[in-house]
Write an enzyme that holds these catalytic residues in place. Sequence first.
Site, PDB file in Angstrom:
ATOM      1  N   HIS A   1      -0.189  -1.612  -2.696  1.00 18.01           N
ATOM      2  CA  HIS A   1       1.156  -2.127  -2.400  1.00 18.01           C
ATOM      3  C   HIS A   1       2.194  -1.010  -2.227  1.00 18.01           C
ATOM      4  O   HIS A   1       2.952  -0.996  -1.261  1.00 18.01           O
ATOM      5  CB  HIS A   1       1.621  -3.082  -3.503  1.00 18.01           C
TER       6      HIS A   1
ATOM      7  N   ASP B   1      -2.601  -7.291   2.232  1.00 12.48           N
ATOM      8  CA  ASP B   1      -1.772  -6.683   1.193  1.00 12.48           C
ATOM      9  C   ASP B   1      -0.541  -7.571   1.195  1.00 12.48           C
ATOM     10  O   ASP B   1       0.289  -7.486   2.102  1.00 12.48           O
ATOM     11  CB  ASP B   1      -1.397  -5.236   1.534  1.00 12.48           C
ATOM     12  N   HIS B   2      -0.431  -8.450   0.192  1.00 13.12           N
ATOM     13  CA  HIS B   2       0.579  -9.505   0.341  1.00 13.12           C
ATOM     14  C   HIS B   2       2.013  -8.972   0.328  1.00 13.12           C
ATOM     15  O   HIS B   2       2.926  -9.672   0.743  1.00 13.12           O
ATOM     16  CB  HIS B   2       0.366 -10.651  -0.653  1.00 13.12           C
TER      17      HIS B   2
END
Length: 478
Positions: free
Chosen positions: A240, A177-178
């Site tokens: 996110h 999950d950047h």
Amino acid sequence: MATEKSAVFIIFGGSGDLAHRKLYPALYRLFKAGMLKDHFAVIGTARRPWSNEYFRQTVITSLEDFDDDKRMMENFAMHFYYQSHDVNDSDHYIALKQLASKLDDRFDTEHNRVYYMAIAPRFFGTVAAHIKSEGLKTDGYNRLVIEKPFGRDLNSACDLNDALSKAFTEEEIYRIDHYLGKKMVQEIPNLRKKNPKFDEILNNKYVSNIQVTLGESLGVEDRGGYYETAGALRDMVQNHIMQILGVVAMDEPDVMDAKSIHDIKEKLFASLKDLTPDEVSKKFVRGQYDTDEMGKLNPYRKEDKVEEDSNIETFAAGKIEFDNERWSNVPFYVRSGKRMPKKSSRIDIVFNEKVADLGIRANTIVTLFIEPDEGSSILINGIDYREVKQNLIKYPEDPEIFDNAREAYESLIIDILAGDKANFTLWEELKSTWKYIDVIRKQWDEESPKFPNYLSNTMGPDTADTLLEKDGNSWIWN
Ligand SMILES: NC(=O)c1ccc[n+]([C@@H]2O[C@H](COP(=O)([O-])OP(=O)(O)OC[C@H]3O[C@@H](n4cnc5c(N)ncnc54)[C@H](OP(=O)(O)O)[C@@H]3O)[C@@H](O)[C@H]2O)c1
């Protein structure tokens, strides 16, 4: 000085957009920093029949936008190899295995492997199964990196997880999950630890509400086809936004290691207050962008590869609550939308009047800016005390941001090489968040929204404001 790491990276989808825009630049920065040096190799795989030389040239091209050290780029590219490969063809995995073993020997990589899924999610299970059945796993470490989306609801996420689990242990799976790689998100636990007073007031006694906004100024651009299968709820909220909530709302772990952090996050997500179908319309709202005030921009329904009567939401907002000692009765208002007036990812923590008992001004607001600016601001009686680094990055015409994302990938790859899973999503967390999101999605799918319902370059539909006004609150970023 960075400690050098050893590994062979196998990048499935090595000719694709993610690989070129984010992974190769991130690996290059690790090369420049000395973390990747003599003992690594990268195999790019995809169906197109590229040669090693051509592949290396595409890698160099992907770096030229931000570096002009030709020699360094060429030295880096010499570690890259291309293997034409169709994910469904077992023979291709044998060829891949032979190449990987050869590179293990050539670069002395201690048989460590990072398998990176930069391909369509429908291939994740197939690739993992073949890695196992064709014997690609080695006696070094074998780490599987998975991109989003991880399923499209709880059932499909369970199916995917079952498929992956047949080939890799949970310990070996790194779900990206950047946002968890972004500097400010990673700073939050430190900020809380370094400022015990701040952590002490992060609870329902002193916090009125917490707001998380992930706003984008662009529309879907050329990703209409993908977006039609996702929508803002799946694309941004389930992953996110939920992960950011996890970092802000979790109890402070005794030790800052991956296991303690995940134990505590898992507990937090398990305490998500159940949402019944009839509560959905009271607690969640959705929107879809129209043209702008001047009538110049495309409405969502006129975007490329988008249905003319599409009911996909480009904006979602909601009120999320936790049923636990720390947070019961504190609303977490979240929103994410496309075509908002500017790009901004931020967390606003609104304190109540009780903080005055501790010598802090009543109704203080602490804002954490995630991107494009990074930093924090404290708003006391209308005076804004800021410590914000303006991010002067130029954004290309693309919905995904560039530099920040590149840095996030760099940081996540460092974690993968170090075997540190603190900033990745674990299965139990995903299960809880999908279970929660499924209730909203199901309810929304049963009703026909009146779309479009907000103009481009605005803050979303009016209903997003009423959501907070009903509680006597309002969005801080408005
Ligand atoms: N792009 C982003 O910014 C971004 C951001 C977050 C997550 N992701 C995720 O990352 C993944 C990749 O996205 P992307 O944007 O890079 O997609 P993309 O540009 O379409 O790349 C897909 C890659 O898969 C290869 N491929 C397709 N079919 C194949 C097959 N049957 N066998 C072997 N290789 C095959 C393609 O090359 P060939 O056509 O030559 O086979 C290409 O290299 C997706 O899961 C996406 O959701 C992407």
